[in-house]
Design a protein around this motif. Structure first.
Motif, PDB file in Angstrom:
ATOM      1  N   LEU A  42       0.773  -1.281   0.083  1.00  0.00           N
ATOM      2  CA  LEU A  42      -0.420  -0.589  -0.222  1.00  0.00           C
ATOM      3  C   LEU A  42       0.693   1.168  -0.231  1.00  0.00           C
ATOM      4  O   LEU A  42       0.607   2.474  -0.604  1.00  0.00           O
ATOM      5  CB  LEU A  42      -1.103   0.188   1.239  1.00  0.00           C
ATOM      6  N   PHE A  43       2.185   0.827   1.279  1.00  0.00           N
ATOM      7  CA  PHE A  43       2.564   1.950   1.424  1.00  0.00           C
ATOM      8  C   PHE A  43       4.078   2.818  -1.131  1.00  0.00           C
ATOM      9  O   PHE A  43       3.442   3.965  -1.163  1.00  0.00           O
ATOM     10  CB  PHE A  43       3.850   2.564   1.749  1.00  0.00           C
ATOM     11  N   ALA A  44       3.345   1.820  -1.218  1.00  0.00           N
ATOM     12  CA  ALA A  44       4.408   1.751  -2.507  1.00  0.00           C
ATOM     13  C   ALA A  44       3.512   2.177  -3.509  1.00  0.00           C
ATOM     14  O   ALA A  44       3.904   2.996  -4.479  1.00  0.00           O
ATOM     15  CB  ALA A  44       4.751   0.404  -2.850  1.00  0.00           C
ATOM     16  N   ASN A  62       1.275   7.700  -2.855  1.00  0.00           N
ATOM     17  CA  ASN A  62       2.558   8.554  -2.552  1.00  0.00           C
ATOM     18  C   ASN A  62       1.441   9.015  -1.028  1.00  0.00           C
ATOM     19  O   ASN A  62       1.850   9.829  -0.663  1.00  0.00           O
ATOM     20  CB  ASN A  62       2.286   9.989  -3.728  1.00  0.00           C
ATOM     21  N   HIS A  63       2.920   8.341  -0.127  1.00  0.00           N
ATOM     22  CA  HIS A  63       2.328   8.841   1.196  1.00  0.00           C
ATOM     23  C   HIS A  63       3.763   9.543   1.643  1.00  0.00           C
ATOM     24  O   HIS A  63       5.126   8.980   2.103  1.00  0.00           O
ATOM     25  CB  HIS A  63       2.416   7.902   2.067  1.00  0.00           C
ATOM     26  N   PHE A  64       4.241  11.103   1.875  1.00  0.00           N
ATOM     27  CA  PHE A  64       4.711  11.602   2.711  1.00  0.00           C
ATOM     28  C   PHE A  64       4.500  11.845   3.936  1.00  0.00           C
ATOM     29  O   PHE A  64       3.924  12.972   3.912  1.00  0.00           O
ATOM     30  CB  PHE A  64       5.567  12.378   1.198  1.00  0.00           C
ATOM     31  N   CYS A  65       4.253  10.550   4.637  1.00  0.00           N
ATOM     32  CA  CYS A  65       4.210  11.184   6.205  1.00  0.00           C
ATOM     33  C   CYS A  65       4.117  12.839   6.659  1.00  0.00           C
ATOM     34  O   CYS A  65       3.374  13.145   6.992  1.00  0.00           O
ATOM     35  CB  CYS A  65       4.270  10.039   6.765  1.00  0.00           C
ATOM     36  N   PRO A  66       5.513  12.892   6.975  1.00  0.00           N
ATOM     37  CA  PRO A  66       5.685  14.137   7.162  1.00  0.00           C
ATOM     38  C   PRO A  66       5.026  15.403   7.049  1.00  0.00           C
ATOM     39  O   PRO A  66       5.233  16.373   7.492  1.00  0.00           O
ATOM     40  CB  PRO A  66       7.667  14.651   6.857  1.00  0.00           C
ATOM     41  N   ALA A  67       4.505  15.156   5.373  1.00  0.00           N
ATOM     42  CA  ALA A  67       3.502  16.144   5.168  1.00  0.00           C
ATOM     43  C   ALA A  67       2.391  16.425   5.000  1.00  0.00           C
ATOM     44  O   ALA A  67       0.776  17.026   4.936  1.00  0.00           O
ATOM     45  CB  ALA A  67       3.904  17.477   3.702  1.00  0.00           C
ATOM     46  N   CYS A  68       1.605  15.086   5.464  1.00  0.00           N
ATOM     47  CA  CYS A  68       0.633  14.909   5.574  1.00  0.00           C
ATOM     48  C   CYS A  68      -0.322  14.950   7.250  1.00  0.00           C
ATOM     49  O   CYS A  68       0.610  15.312   8.136  1.00  0.00           O
ATOM     50  CB  CYS A  68       0.796  12.906   5.633  1.00  0.00           C
ATOM     51  N   GLU A  69      -1.600  16.021   7.149  1.00  0.00           N
ATOM     52  CA  GLU A  69      -2.578  16.385   8.337  1.00  0.00           C
ATOM     53  C   GLU A  69      -2.788  14.954   9.350  1.00  0.00           C
ATOM     54  O   GLU A  69      -3.068  14.884   9.750  1.00  0.00           O
ATOM     55  CB  GLU A  69      -3.294  16.751   7.516  1.00  0.00           C
ATOM     56  N   LYS A  70      -2.596  13.773   8.525  1.00  0.00           N
ATOM     57  CA  LYS A  70      -3.111  12.980   8.864  1.00  0.00           C
ATOM     58  C   LYS A  70      -2.550  12.221   9.426  1.00  0.00           C
ATOM     59  O   LYS A  70      -2.243  11.423  11.525  1.00  0.00           O
ATOM     60  CB  LYS A  70      -4.013  11.450   7.987  1.00  0.00           C
ATOM     61  N   SER A  71      -1.213  12.475   9.731  1.00  0.00           N
ATOM     62  CA  SER A  71       0.039  11.536   9.926  1.00  0.00           C
ATOM     63  C   SER A  71      -0.248  11.683  11.957  1.00  0.00           C
ATOM     64  O   SER A  71      -0.893  13.060  12.397  1.00  0.00           O
ATOM     65  CB  SER A  71       2.001  12.465  10.221  1.00  0.00           C
ATOM     66  N   GLY A  72       0.028  10.771  12.501  1.00  0.00           N
ATOM     67  CA  GLY A  72      -0.017  10.418  14.181  1.00  0.00           C
ATOM     68  C   GLY A  72      -1.661   9.977  14.124  1.00  0.00           C
ATOM     69  O   GLY A  72      -2.264   9.042  15.755  1.00  0.00           O
ATOM     70  N   ASN A  73      -2.697  10.087  13.557  1.00  0.00           N
ATOM     71  CA  ASN A  73      -3.477   9.473  13.362  1.00  0.00           C
ATOM     72  C   ASN A  73      -3.553   8.985  12.331  1.00  0.00           C
ATOM     73  O   ASN A  73      -5.697   8.301  11.824  1.00  0.00           O
ATOM     74  CB  ASN A  73      -4.668  10.793  13.307  1.00  0.00           C
ATOM     75  N   CYS A  74      -3.948   8.254  11.395  1.00  0.00           N
ATOM     76  CA  CYS A  74      -3.469   7.335  10.667  1.00  0.00           C
ATOM     77  C   CYS A  74      -3.286   5.881  10.759  1.00  0.00           C
ATOM     78  O   CYS A  74      -2.807   5.221  11.553  1.00  0.00           O
ATOM     79  CB  CYS A  74      -2.418   8.042   9.211  1.00  0.00           C
ATOM     80  N   VAL A  75      -4.756   6.043  10.679  1.00  0.00           N
ATOM     81  CA  VAL A  75      -4.902   4.517  10.435  1.00  0.00           C
ATOM     82  C   VAL A  75      -3.144   3.271   9.740  1.00  0.00           C
ATOM     83  O   VAL A  75      -2.794   1.942  10.317  1.00  0.00           O
ATOM     84  CB  VAL A  75      -6.051   3.554   9.833  1.00  0.00           C
ATOM     85  N   VAL A 101      -7.429   7.203   6.590  1.00  0.00           N
ATOM     86  CA  VAL A 101      -6.049   8.106   6.128  1.00  0.00           C
ATOM     87  C   VAL A 101      -6.044   9.410   5.486  1.00  0.00           C
ATOM     88  O   VAL A 101      -7.415   9.640   5.642  1.00  0.00           O
ATOM     89  CB  VAL A 101      -5.128   6.938   4.560  1.00  0.00           C
ATOM     90  N   GLY A 102      -4.999   9.823   4.883  1.00  0.00           N
ATOM     91  CA  GLY A 102      -5.077  11.721   5.312  1.00  0.00           C
ATOM     92  C   GLY A 102      -5.422  11.766   3.452  1.00  0.00           C
ATOM     93  O   GLY A 102      -5.058  12.474   2.951  1.00  0.00           O
ATOM     94  N   VAL A 103      -6.622  11.124   2.976  1.00  0.00           N
ATOM     95  CA  VAL A 103      -6.962  11.929   1.391  1.00  0.00           C
ATOM     96  C   VAL A 103      -8.948  12.488   2.421  1.00  0.00           C
ATOM     97  O   VAL A 103      -8.525  13.642   1.362  1.00  0.00           O
ATOM     98  CB  VAL A 103      -7.796  10.643   1.469  1.00  0.00           C
TER      99      VAL A 103
HETATM  100  S1  SF4 Z   1      -1.997   8.918   4.816  1.00  0.00           S
HETATM  101 FE1  SF4 Z   1      -1.032   7.863   6.857  1.00  0.00          FE
HETATM  102  S2  SF4 Z   1       0.318   7.374   5.733  1.00  0.00           S
HETATM  103 FE2  SF4 Z   1      -0.360   8.488   4.144  1.00  0.00          FE
HETATM  104  S3  SF4 Z   1       1.031   9.910   3.720  1.00  0.00           S
HETATM  105 FE3  SF4 Z   1      -0.394   9.927   5.542  1.00  0.00          FE
HETATM  106  S4  SF4 Z   1       0.090  10.531   7.718  1.00  0.00           S
HETATM  107 FE4  SF4 Z   1       1.462   8.643   5.877  1.00  0.00          FE
END
Ligand code: SF4
Ligand code: FMN
Ligand code: SF4
Ligand code: SF4
Ligand code: FES
Ligand code: FES
Lengths: 246, 181, 622
Positions: free
Chosen positions: A93-95, A98-111, A205-207
């Motif tokens: 799923l990560f591949a 395009n998951h760039f966690c450092p810039a994602c608002e969901k980071s820390g709360n993402c399943v 996730v952070g969609v």
């Molecule tokens: S959705 Fe989750 S895994 Fe994907 S970039 Fe955001 S925090 Fe990371």
């Protein structure tokens, strides 16, 4: 009802009682046993697509979220083989996205991220697809970042079943499978979505991101900073057979 | 050659921000404990220009240009164990956010057609490394043995990882140490 | 031959034609497109409104099927069949020839909007390939001469209806027939036999005790007795999985429901399979007869029944002949109300045409498609026999299975199971293609050896045979004494022959691409796994393979095998597994290194920068 007469199955050697109609994951979570899962949400009919919850039931692989609980079933979940499988699925799923966690608002709360942490995923490992999935920022209150979609269909289900709208759908096939919105323009702004919709809240996730409230919780206090998902999921699990939509 | 009993370690930063190296330094006084076990070959802290035979190579940053590729290959050739440290090395990270853009169009816009630009020219000095058309995580260019995610990984994570590795254990970062952000 | 294309029917007209029924969405979309060429955004919007569906839902369905287009397409859409057998017959060069001749790039629409050229999954013309589809109409035996003719017709903007029939003539190529292809049954004979069949062999009652107890009125022994014969025949499904047909029908019959549905699976998407095509061409009556017998057993006068035949889009040309056959049977009292004069035996069959999705051959995906949805396999249990079409009890069987069932209804179970082997009763149709002199349909009693088939079809210097298509088994010369039978080499019918000149890597690469193209994308292991597998195989093909990639293949195989949602994902790895086991050198000799190689050309990745900077010094290369 006397607990002793309730039917039960074995999960990694422990007896799990269940109510008729429950699936293995529902019974397990209610009984305080975690099985990793991503597309399963206690409020919705199980979807069975991510396969993170794969267990072996009487030796045969099956998705625990859709597998009906049956008396006498012997279920294995916490095995090296199955956790290895789950790690690989998370890596895939990560591949794919395009998951760039450092810039994602969901980071820390993402399943997805929390599953990666809990399973010890250190890298996507595979070659990244780097699919081009443009962001939709047309709506004043909601941002859609398709890059992170894991195609769990929760938003589709929530919008149809709870919000009564049908704002989202999945389209395409194979690796081109993608989320679409219900508008001729293809823009979220031209749908009848509201920021209060269940569909907005349900994305694991952070969609589907609510604008203007990003990065509010400080690092260290976010959902999965506090406790790993294996503990948090049990915290959230309904203690009684759940009310379900749909 | 490594001093008897010490592991020789090289580190470098490719397309990274040095954040990971800062984190490595952040292990503070534990650095002294570390230095009991290891000695450094090429790192940003020593002035060794080329990586010699090493036990461990640690790389921060992804691969975005020709020079990155050369350095990475040198590390792979010389290091028994190669570690990708940090989000950029592991996923391509921030620099890889350009992967959806056409490199040609990018160069064109930045150096030639950007409004306000006078006599724009794309730099062509042979000393400047040429950019690749996409930014890649390390494992897409060479085989990588271990990964430490995080942007940057915390000093505790790096410390735990290295001490496990040096002690011959399979490195495991538990809750709170594995972080992707 | 009819190849009419209606003149732009409006959304209103098409919706009205289908009674405004949203379960017919796939058919509605097909009809709209057949008139308009593609499904323009306003058409989708209007259709969604008319059917009371969300627009996203309609768009989602349209975007699932390969033959439905949400983007403008050429007035003529030429799709070259891309099975390995087509390639062996030169399809790639022929495609290039036509592209060059008509100045259009593969995958693009020509500038004047006249045409587009692309590839499509196996069209089931492997015995007379290479095949192609023009606006959905199948044309076999493609060669330069025929392409010249096609090019001329396109340039002259001739409506397809006016193209010479000769172009579209498809041969049956029946090379060996046995009791099924050689049956002498008249329409209605099997149904009448079923109705007339009295309870027999009282001694065998326990096998069917359950259905007895379900309360079949004593006066109507026919359904129960015929079911008994089907079970006694040991007939097993011919679509691949080999489930006992009698057991399936019995389970469905026993399932409570308002209507019981009989569905004939004519999706025949497995590359290298074309025997259903021939059955539908030559023996349509027998197929419908088998379905009607099934309805008779399921309904038994207790519940209503209804039938569907799901015809793969590639066989669109069979729609009119099949509908004519249905109409004739209605006139003859073999369909409709009071069939064969039996009061209350009502049953009819409608045909749904698919739209280019192999996964719709999977029975629950097929049912979803029949309901007007994307063809995504359902979660099971519940199984279709209890909760199928619209949640009602449903039998899904392969075309050949229904044919065999009709024979059993007439001749009896004992007659049937006297053929074949102890575990595999009856005969099997094989679709033979590839390197042999006489490709076509061969019917054998089960138990025939691969060697025998190879001899009969005139195959020489055979290196390998792909039994049952990409999802089946690839065997090498040491295994040619194996038998076609459920207990040894089960098959849905494909039999592709590869001689010693073939590179088995090309074969497997073709199959890997097929699965990546056909994965429905529902579950992670198959959606991502098939695409990764394709990338790895292409990497090896490009000469960048390394041992590392072989390990990655094994890893993907494991995941897909363990966790995929349906048979497509489970079997998508079979070709790679078999090639690695039996033809390892075909992979090994292509590996560049024993360790690791990047997937892309590093020096090539600098090309843009070199061009933009005008540099070509040593440092500008890797
Ligand atoms: S959705 Fe989750 S895994 Fe994907 S970039 Fe955001 S925090 Fe990371
Ligand atoms: C991906 C996939 C494709 C399939 N395609 C077909 C097909 O084209 N025709 C068919 O009869 N069965 C096909 N099947 C098998 C069906 O799911 C089902 O088992 C069969 O139609 C049952 O009929 P039978 O018992 O008569 O074989 C397919 C299965 C899978 C998993
Ligand atoms: S947007 Fe979120 S909820 Fe919707 S399918 Fe994608 S990941 Fe699931
Ligand atoms: S295995 Fe493949 S075809 Fe089957 S449900 Fe999963 S993605 Fe779809
Ligand atoms: S949680 Fe069961 S398949 Fe996703
Ligand atoms: S340089 Fe360390 S994460 Fe980017």
């Amino acid at each position: 009802m006397n607990m002793d007469v309730r039917p039960s199955f074995l999960l990694d050697g422990e007896e799990i009682p269940f109510e008729p109609g429950q699936t293995v994951i529902q019974a397990a979570l209610t009984a305080g046993h975690y099985i990793p899962h991503l597309c399963y949400h206690p409020e919705f009919v199980p979807h069975g697509s991510c396969k993170l919850c794969t267990v072996k039931a009487n030796g045969r692989p099956a998705a625990a979220c859709t597998l009906p609980a049956q008396a006498g079933l012997e279920v294995e979940s916490e095995t090296e083989e199955l956790n290895d499988l789950r790690r690989t699925l998370v890596q895939m799923l990560f591949a794919e996205g395009n998951h760039f966690c450092p810039a994602c608002e969901k980071s820390g709360n993402c399943v997805l991220q929390a599953l990666g942490y809990d399973l010890g995923v250190m890298t996507a490992g595979f070659r990244h697809f780097f699919l081009d999935r443009p962001v939709d920022a047309s709506h004043p209150d909601i941002l859609l970042d398709f890059n992170r979609c894991v195609l769990c269909k929760l938003c589709v289900r929530a919008s149809e079943e709870v919000d009564g709208k049908g704002v989202f759908s999945l389209a395409g096939r194979g690796i081109s499978r993608r989320l679409i919105v219900s508008a001729e323009s293809g823009r979220l702004a031209d749908t009848d979505i509201a920021v209060t919709d269940k569909a907005v809240e349900v994305c694991p996730v952070g969609v589907i991101i609510r604008k203007h409230i990003g990065f509010q919780t400080p690092i260290g206090r976010r959902r999965y900073d506090v406790r790993p998902i294996s503990a948090q999921a049990l915290e959230d699990a309904p203690r009684k057979p759940e009310a379900r939509h749909g | 050659m490594a001093e008897a009993g010490k592991l020789r370690v090289a580190t470098t930063s490719l397309a990274g921000c040095f954040g990971c190296h800062m984190s490595l330094l952040d292990i503070d006084e534990r650095l002294f404990a570390l230095l009991e076990k290891v000695e450094f070959d090429r790192t940003p802290l020593t002035d060794i220009k080329h990586c010699g035979p090493c036990d461990i190579g640690i790389i921060e940053g992804g691969v975005c240009n020709a020079e990155n590729v050369e350095v990475l290959r040198e590390f792979r050739k010389n290091c028994k164990i190669l570690i990708a440290m940090g989000a950029c090395a592991v996923t391509g990270g921030l620099p890889a956010q350009r992967n959806h853009l056409d490199l040609g169009a990018c160069l064109q816009e930045v150096y030639l057609t950007e409004p306000g630009l006078v006599n724009g020219q794309i730099p062509n000095d042979p000393e400047l490394p040429l950019p690749l058309d996409q930014v890649h995580p390390l494992h897409e260019v060479v085989k990588v043995d271990y990964f430490i995610p995080g942007c940057p990984p915390s000093a505790d994570a790096i410390w735990k990882f290295l001490t496990d590795l040096i002690a011959g254990r399979t490195p495991r970062l538990g809750h709170g140490l594995i972080e992707y952000d | 031959m009819m190849r009419h294309q209606d003149l732009h029917p409006s959304v209103d007209e098409v919706v009205a034609l289908h009674g405004g029924d949203a379960t017919r969405l796939v058919q509605i979309l097909r009809d709209l497109q057949e008139g308009q060429g593609w499904l323009a955004p306003p058409v989708v919007t209007e259709l969604a409104r008319k059917l009371g569906l969300s627009r996203a839902r309609v768009e989602g369905v349209a975007a699932f099927y390969s033959f439905l287009h949400l983007e403008p397409v050429g007035q003529y859409r030429v799709l070259f069949s891309d099975n390995i057998t087509d390639r062996m017959q030169g399809s790639e060069a022929l495609l290039a020839y036509l592209s060059e001749k008509l100045w259009v790039e593969k995958g693009k629409v020509s500038e004047d909007g006249l045409l587009s050229i692309d590839t499509t999954s196996c069209t089931g013309l492997c015995d007379q390939g290479p095949g192609l589809l023009v606006n959905g109409w199948a044309i076999p035996r493609i060669d330069q001469e025929r392409l010249d003719q096609i090019a001329q017709l396109i340039l002259a903007r001739q409506p397809i209806a006016q193209w010479p029939d000769e172009l579209f003539r498809i041969e049956d190529n029946i090379r060996r027939q046995d009791t099924l292809l050689g049956h002498g049954l008249q329409p209605g004979e099997a149904i009448r036999a079923a109705i007339a069949r009295a309870e027999s062999n009282q001694g065998d009652r326990p096998v069917s005790e359950r259905s007895w107890r379900e309360g079949i009125p004593a006066a109507t022994p026919g359904p129960a007795a015929t079911l008994e014969e089907i079970k006694r025949s040991n007939l097993r499904g011919r679509g691949g999985a080999g489930f006992g047909t009698g057991l399936k029908w019995e389970a469905c019959r026993n399932a409570p429901g308002e209507t019981h549905y009989v569905v004939c699976n004519a999706d025949e998407g497995e590359p290298g399979t074309f025997k259903d095509r021939v059955l539908l061409t030559r023996h349509a009556d027998l197929v419908f007869e088998g379905m009607t017998v099934c309805a008779y057993i399921l309904g038994g006068g207790r519940t209503t029944t209804h039938g569907f035949l799901y015809l793969r889009g590639e066989y669109r040309y069979l729609l009119e002949p099949l509908n004519e056959c249905l109409a004739r049977r209605r006139r003859d009292g073999l369909l409709g109300a009071d069939i064969c004069g039996r009061t209350g035996f009502d049953f009819d069959i409608e045909i749904h045409v698919g739209a280019g999705a192999y996964v719709c051959g999977e029975e629950s995906a097929l049912i979803e498609s029949l309901e007007g949805k994307r063809g995504i396999p359902r979660n099971r249990p519940p199984y279709p026999v209890t909760h199928g079409y619209l949640g009602q009890p449903t039998v899904v069987n392969n075309v050949e299975t229904f044919c065999a069932a009709a024979l059993v209804a007439k001749e009896g179970g004992d007659w049937y199971r006297a053929q074949g082997t102890a575990k595999s009763a009856g005969t099997k149709l094989l679709s033979v293609s590839g390197d042999c002199e006489r490709p076509g349909i061969y019917e054998y009693p089960f138990g025939v050896t691969v060697r025998q088939v190879l001899e009969d079809c005139g195959a020489r210097h055979t290196q390998a045979v792909q039994v049952s298509g990409p999802s089946g088994t690839l065997i090498d010369a040491s295994e040619f004494d194996r038998r076609i039978a459920f207990e040894d080499l089960p098959t849905a019918g494909a039999f592709m022959v590869f001689d010693e000149t073939r590179d088995m890597f090309d074969v497997v690469r073709n199959f890997v691409h097929f699965f990546a193209h056909e994965s429905c994308g529902f579950c992670t292991p198959c959606r991502v796994g098939t695409a990764m597998m394709r990338n790895v195989v292409d990497k090896i093909h490009a000469g960048r393979g390394a041992q590392h990639d072989v390990e990655e293949i094994c890893r993907l195989q494991k995941v897909m095998h363990l966790a995929a949602h349906c048979g497509l994902g489970h079997t998508a790895c079979n070709p790679m597994r078999d090639v690695m086991q039996r033809f390892r050198p075909a992979i090994q000799r292509r590996l560049k290194s024993l360790d690791f190689e990047p997937a892309f050309d590093l020096d090539g990745a600098l090309a843009v920068a070199r061009q933009m900077t005008g540099r070509d010094d040593a440092k500008a290369h890797l």
